[in-house]
Write an enzyme that holds these catalytic residues in place. Structure first.
Site: not given
Ligand code: DGL
Length: 262
Positions: A12, A153, A185, A187
């Site tokens: 994303s 972000e 996640c 991130h």
């Molecule tokens: N990096 C994404 C994940 O692994 C999600 C972040 C998002 O878009 O909420 O879930």
């Protein structure tokens, strides 16, 4: 003979670059196409229907480059859209949840595993399911951390506000509740040092390594470990923030192109 077709990776936003980085380090001779859906991030707070639609559009975009495999480097998409993508595309599609679960099962000693992720990932129960499938006697404790993605972000990584937010979320795991924590996640590996300071002694599992291993298995080891491949990065909204964080994750400057998938 070497298969020159690129590996397609999407997320994303910037998070999936943590997965691309591990792929690049391990197989520098491979070609990669990365797509970050920066115009529509976050996915973690969206409905299932929307996450499936976005994931389909992202995969169709990657398909145009004749990719040999698609890596869904987003836990939210992997949790919700993986089965649909596997059905709809002719190339192998690999998510990050199964590899991350596998890693957690291998690592835990006490049998108490924590999982943090977006609201959608935790709500889907995907990690619990995959972990218990492999080790039914483990205890799985899940906690959504919805503010982490916007903070990352925003580039607020080693930041006191991020530290406070993390302390609040992670208090759920305090007093040795778990010995292993899955960063569910893509991130979150960027917050490894913040999380590590709060949950000292807890092993943090990042699914990227296992995802790369799973890819190698699916491609029967036919991956280039020595050459110099090409990495092309596309986003749906090109902004300075993405460029800055991308440079930090990949440890070099890259050229990024803005495209539309709709
Ligand atoms: N990096 C994404 C994940 O692994 C999600 C972040 C998002 O878009 O909420 O879930």
């Amino acid at each position: 003979m070497k298969d020159e077709r690129p590996i397609g990776i999407f997320d994303s936003g910037v998070g999936g670059l943590t997965v691309l980085k591990v792929f690049r380090d391990r197989y520098p001779g491979e070609n990669f196409i990365y797509f970050g859906d920066t115009a529509r991030v976050p996915y973690g707070t969206k409905s299932e229907k929307t996450v499936v639609r976005y994931s389909m559009e992202n995969s169709k975009f990657l398909e145009k480059f004749d990719v040999k495999l698609i890596v869904v480097a987003c836990n939210t998409s992997s949790s919700i859209a993986l089965d649909v993508l596997k059905r709809e595309f002719n190339v192998p599609v690999i998510g990050v949840v199964k590899p991350g679960s596998l890693a957690a099962v291998k690592v835990t000693k006490t049998g108490n595993v924590g999982v943090i992720g977006t609201e959608a990932t935790v709500k889907s129960g995907s990690y619990r399911k995959e972990i218990l499938l492999r080790a039914p006697l483990l205890n799985v404790y899940e906690k959504p951390c919805p503010l982490f993605v916007p903070l990352i972000e925003e580039g607020w990584i080693e930041d006191e506000i991020t530290m406070l937010v993390a302390k609040r979320y992670l208090s759920y795991f305090k007093d040795g509740k778990v010995d292993t924590l899955v960063l569910g996640c893509t991130h979150y590996p960027l917050l490894k040092s913040v999380i590590g300071k709060i949950l000292e002694g807890v092993t943090l599992v990042d699914s990227a390594e296992e995802t790369v291993k799973e890819t190698a298995k699916v491609l029967k080891g036919n991956l280039d470990e020595v050459g110099i491949g090409k990495v092309r990065v596309f986003v749906s909204d090109l902004n300075e923030r993405f460029e800055k964080i991308a440079e930090m994750i990949l440890e070099n400057r890259i050229s990024i192109k803005e495209v539309s998938t709709e």
